[in-house]
Design a protein around this motif. Structure first.
Motif, PDB file in Angstrom:
ATOM      1  N   LEU A  76       0.853  -1.200   0.000  1.00 31.47           N
ATOM      2  CA  LEU A  76       0.000   0.000   0.000  1.00 31.47           C
ATOM      3  C   LEU A  76       0.883   1.242   0.000  1.00 31.47           C
ATOM      4  O   LEU A  76       1.752   1.403   0.867  1.00 31.47           O
ATOM      5  CB  LEU A  76      -0.905   0.008   1.243  1.00 31.47           C
ATOM      6  CG  LEU A  76      -1.714   1.291   1.475  1.00 31.47           C
ATOM      7  CD1 LEU A  76      -2.684   1.573   0.315  1.00 31.47           C
ATOM      8  CD2 LEU A  76      -2.483   1.210   2.807  1.00 31.47           C
ATOM      9  N   ASP A  77       0.643   2.120  -0.966  1.00 31.50           N
ATOM     10  CA  ASP A  77       1.302   3.432  -1.014  1.00 31.50           C
ATOM     11  C   ASP A  77       0.228   4.444  -0.611  1.00 31.50           C
ATOM     12  O   ASP A  77      -0.632   4.817  -1.406  1.00 31.50           O
ATOM     13  CB  ASP A  77       1.831   3.680  -2.436  1.00 31.50           C
ATOM     14  CG  ASP A  77       2.461   5.060  -2.594  1.00 31.50           C
ATOM     15  OD1 ASP A  77       2.614   5.773  -1.589  1.00 31.50           O
ATOM     16  OD2 ASP A  77       2.796   5.410  -3.744  1.00 31.50           O
ATOM     17  N   LEU A  78       0.274   4.856   0.639  1.00 31.52           N
ATOM     18  CA  LEU A  78      -0.757   5.743   1.202  1.00 31.52           C
ATOM     19  C   LEU A  78      -0.290   7.190   1.034  1.00 31.52           C
ATOM     20  O   LEU A  78       0.717   7.588   1.612  1.00 31.52           O
ATOM     21  CB  LEU A  78      -0.919   5.385   2.688  1.00 31.52           C
ATOM     22  CG  LEU A  78      -1.963   6.112   3.511  1.00 31.52           C
ATOM     23  CD1 LEU A  78      -3.364   5.925   2.956  1.00 31.52           C
ATOM     24  CD2 LEU A  78      -1.903   5.625   4.965  1.00 31.52           C
ATOM     25  N   ILE A  83       5.213   7.723  -7.319  1.00 34.51           N
ATOM     26  CA  ILE A  83       6.620   7.316  -7.415  1.00 34.51           C
ATOM     27  C   ILE A  83       6.950   6.086  -6.567  1.00 34.51           C
ATOM     28  O   ILE A  83       7.670   5.190  -7.028  1.00 34.51           O
ATOM     29  CB  ILE A  83       7.558   8.500  -7.060  1.00 34.51           C
ATOM     30  CG1 ILE A  83       9.020   8.132  -7.292  1.00 34.51           C
ATOM     31  CG2 ILE A  83       7.343   9.013  -5.652  1.00 34.51           C
ATOM     32  CD1 ILE A  83       9.976   9.311  -7.231  1.00 34.51           C
ATOM     33  N   LEU A  84       6.412   5.988  -5.345  1.00 32.40           N
ATOM     34  CA  LEU A  84       6.773   4.865  -4.477  1.00 32.40           C
ATOM     35  C   LEU A  84       6.142   3.574  -5.006  1.00 32.40           C
ATOM     36  O   LEU A  84       6.778   2.513  -5.028  1.00 32.40           O
ATOM     37  CB  LEU A  84       6.324   5.130  -3.034  1.00 32.40           C
ATOM     38  CG  LEU A  84       6.845   6.434  -2.395  1.00 32.40           C
ATOM     39  CD1 LEU A  84       6.301   6.587  -0.981  1.00 32.40           C
ATOM     40  CD2 LEU A  84       8.379   6.458  -2.382  1.00 32.40           C
ATOM     41  N   ALA A  85       4.884   3.684  -5.445  1.00 31.05           N
ATOM     42  CA  ALA A  85       4.194   2.513  -5.992  1.00 31.05           C
ATOM     43  C   ALA A  85       4.898   2.031  -7.262  1.00 31.05           C
ATOM     44  O   ALA A  85       5.100   0.825  -7.461  1.00 31.05           O
ATOM     45  CB  ALA A  85       2.734   2.865  -6.304  1.00 31.05           C
ATOM     46  N   VAL A  98      -3.077   5.112  -3.135  1.00 27.32           N
ATOM     47  CA  VAL A  98      -4.245   5.950  -2.857  1.00 27.32           C
ATOM     48  C   VAL A  98      -3.815   7.359  -2.438  1.00 27.32           C
ATOM     49  O   VAL A  98      -2.728   7.563  -1.913  1.00 27.32           O
ATOM     50  CB  VAL A  98      -5.150   5.330  -1.756  1.00 27.32           C
ATOM     51  CG1 VAL A  98      -5.650   3.969  -2.167  1.00 27.32           C
ATOM     52  CG2 VAL A  98      -4.437   5.266  -0.409  1.00 27.32           C
ATOM     53  N   ASP A  99      -4.713   8.295  -2.697  1.00 25.54           N
ATOM     54  CA  ASP A  99      -4.447   9.686  -2.301  1.00 25.54           C
ATOM     55  C   ASP A  99      -5.782  10.385  -2.100  1.00 25.54           C
ATOM     56  O   ASP A  99      -6.728  10.120  -2.843  1.00 25.54           O
ATOM     57  CB  ASP A  99      -3.627  10.404  -3.387  1.00 25.54           C
ATOM     58  CG  ASP A  99      -2.857  11.591  -2.830  1.00 25.54           C
ATOM     59  OD1 ASP A  99      -1.615  11.527  -2.780  1.00 25.54           O
ATOM     60  OD2 ASP A  99      -3.505  12.578  -2.409  1.00 25.54           O
ATOM     61  N   ILE A 100      -5.838  11.288  -1.126  1.00 25.84           N
ATOM     62  CA  ILE A 100      -7.093  12.024  -0.935  1.00 25.84           C
ATOM     63  C   ILE A 100      -7.290  13.065  -2.025  1.00 25.84           C
ATOM     64  O   ILE A 100      -8.390  13.571  -2.211  1.00 25.84           O
ATOM     65  CB  ILE A 100      -7.162  12.740   0.452  1.00 25.84           C
ATOM     66  CG1 ILE A 100      -5.855  13.466   0.756  1.00 25.84           C
ATOM     67  CG2 ILE A 100      -7.557  11.813   1.551  1.00 25.84           C
ATOM     68  CD1 ILE A 100      -5.956  14.395   1.949  1.00 25.84           C
TER      69      ILE A 100
HETATM   70  C1  LIG Z   1       4.357  14.426   0.535  1.00 20.70           C
HETATM   71  S1  LIG Z   1       3.261  13.784  -0.624  1.00 20.70           S
HETATM   72  C2  LIG Z   1       4.020  12.197  -0.909  1.00 20.70           C
HETATM   73  C3  LIG Z   1       4.008  11.788  -2.360  1.00 20.70           C
HETATM   74  C4  LIG Z   1       4.806  10.531  -2.670  1.00 20.70           C
HETATM   75  N1  LIG Z   1       4.241   9.382  -2.001  1.00 20.70           N
HETATM   76  C5  LIG Z   1       6.259  10.683  -2.303  1.00 20.70           C
HETATM   77  O1  LIG Z   1       6.708   9.967  -1.408  1.00 20.70           O
HETATM   78  O2  LIG Z   1       6.951  11.514  -2.903  1.00 20.70           O
HETATM   79  C6  LIG Z   1       1.879  13.394   0.431  1.00 20.70           C
HETATM   80  C7  LIG Z   1       0.649  12.978  -0.325  1.00 20.70           C
HETATM   81  O3  LIG Z   1      -0.261  12.450   0.637  1.00 20.70           O
HETATM   82  C8  LIG Z   1      -1.571  12.846   0.310  1.00 20.70           C
HETATM   83  N2  LIG Z   1      -2.353  12.748   1.550  1.00 20.70           N
HETATM   84  C9  LIG Z   1      -2.365  13.595   2.614  1.00 20.70           C
HETATM   85  N3  LIG Z   1      -3.177  13.112   3.580  1.00 20.70           N
HETATM   86  C10 LIG Z   1      -3.676  11.935   3.129  1.00 20.70           C
HETATM   87  C11 LIG Z   1      -4.577  10.953   3.655  1.00 20.70           C
HETATM   88  N4  LIG Z   1      -5.140  11.105   4.854  1.00 20.70           N
HETATM   89  N5  LIG Z   1      -4.875   9.872   2.909  1.00 20.70           N
HETATM   90  C12 LIG Z   1      -4.332   9.716   1.680  1.00 20.70           C
HETATM   91  N6  LIG Z   1      -3.487  10.613   1.112  1.00 20.70           N
HETATM   92  C13 LIG Z   1      -3.150  11.708   1.832  1.00 20.70           C
HETATM   93  C14 LIG Z   1      -1.402  14.231  -0.270  1.00 20.70           C
HETATM   94  O4  LIG Z   1      -2.485  14.577  -1.098  1.00 20.70           O
HETATM   95  C15 LIG Z   1      -0.079  14.098  -1.034  1.00 20.70           C
HETATM   96  O5  LIG Z   1      -0.282  13.754  -2.388  1.00 20.70           O
END
Ligand SMILES: C[S@@+](CC[C@H](N)C(=O)[O-])C[C@H]1O[C@@H](n2cnc3c(N)ncnc32)[C@H](O)[C@@H]1O
Length: 305
Positions: free
Chosen positions: A173-175, A181-183, A197-199
């Motif tokens: 899971l890439d939350l 990028i991580l996925a 997933v992403d909000i």
């Molecule tokens: C700092 S970025 C990380 C992006 C990528 N995973 C990386 O490591 O470069 C954080 C991401 O988390 C998402 N995000 C923030 N709160 C979240 C939540 N509760 N559930 C899912 N996604 C969330 C934001 O929309 C944003 O795209």
């Protein structure tokens, strides 16, 4: 190449930026670009506003640039609180510069021992046996340059290289996937079942595009599904989100981990590490490591059986 525009940039104290932007927009007859934030920052909440704003506008050729500059300096001189440090800077731009000059900032980036992040226009280079992730800078966070992303990638690589026996069946899971990028890294290292997933729906669109670009769309399911609605049994969960949000989501995250599974938490400023450690302390986890890069920390846990 024939020049097509004059580019004029005025550095003004931040409180005057709107007034100057309005004036330049009207004078040039087209939009302006305002740079007033330290954008190399982790989240919209901690992007500091700069004391000086740079406002850039463009004048199509042919044009009487001296007259335009005289109008601009005359206008700036009327503004209370404006003390010219640098006079407006002028340069000539051609069609090609306009379209491609920003690309100079994005170069291939080697991460760990096995990963290479590269923009799509640089794919001809040597990959030296690395798994190549093609990523164009888009609207979503995550082109590999940020320490929080890099720490996650290094930790992920340490789990997937050499490939574990169950790599083809493991659920990842890439939350907070951002650009995906991580996925995509997990897929390139051999994982086949990844939820990203992403909000932010815009991030999910970018992530889907990047999955297609990297030919890993079949391995990765991108969506805005909230954590609460996801299944469980993940052998690896990656979450590069701010410290407070990680702590808030701790019960939901841990309950979705498979026994013995790994949890990689990033996006944690050094001063908030304790907050996150305390937040995850009550759960059946073994603390493996705290990885550091500058002011950032990335925590690795394993779920107890
Ligand atoms: C700092 S970025 C990380 C992006 C990528 N995973 C990386 O490591 O470069 C954080 C991401 O988390 C998402 N995000 C923030 N709160 C979240 C939540 N509760 N559930 C899912 N996604 C969330 C934001 O929309 C944003 O795209």
């Amino acid at each position: 190449m024939a020049a097509s525009w004059y580019q004029v940039t005025c550095d003004v104290p931040a409180p005057l930026s709107e007034t100057v932007a309005d004036f330049l927009s009207e004078l040039s007859g087209c939009g302006v670009c305002t740079e007033n934030r330290d954008v190399d920052s982790f989240s919209p909440d901690d992007i500091p506003e700069l004391a000086t704003a740079s406002i850039t506008c463009y004048f199509t050729l042919p044009c009487q640039i001296e007259q335009q500059l005289a109008q601009i300096t005359g206008f700036l001189a009327t503004l209370p609180g404006y003390t010219p440090v640098i006079p407006p800077q002028v340069s000539l731009l051609g069609e090609e510069d306009w379209a491609t000059s920003w690309k100079a900032h994005f170069k291939p980036l080697a991460i760990g021992h096995r990963l290479l992040i590269t923009p799509s226009w640089e794919t001809d280079g040597q990959d030296e046996g690395r798994a190549v992730i093609v990523l164009d800078p888009g609207m979503a966070f995550g082109t590999g340059g940020h320490e929080t992303t890099r720490l996650c990638l290094e930790c992920l690589e340490s789990l997937l290289v050499p490939a574990p026996a169950d790599i083809t069946t493991m659920k990842i899971l890439d939350l907070g996937t951002g650009s995906g990028i991580l996925a995509i890294a997990a897929a390139k290292l051999g994982a086949l079942q990844i939820d990203a997933v992403d909000i932010d729906p815009q991030a999910v669109i970018v992530a889907e595009e990047n999955c297609t670009l990297n030919k890993v769309a079949e391995q990765i399911s991108c969506s805005t599904t909230p954590l609460e609605q996801l299944g469980d049994g993940y052998q690896i969960i990656l979450a590069n989100i701010l410290a407070e949000e990680l702590v808030r989501m701790a019960p939901g995250i841990v309950s979705r981990m498979a026994p013995g599974g790994s949890l990689i938490l990033s996006g944690i400023l050094a001063e908030r590490e304790e907050l996150v450690r305390n937040g995850f302390d009550p759960f059946p986890l073994h603390f493996e490591a705290s990885l550091a890069a500058g002011e950032w920390r990335c925590l690795h846990y394993r779920r107890l059986p």
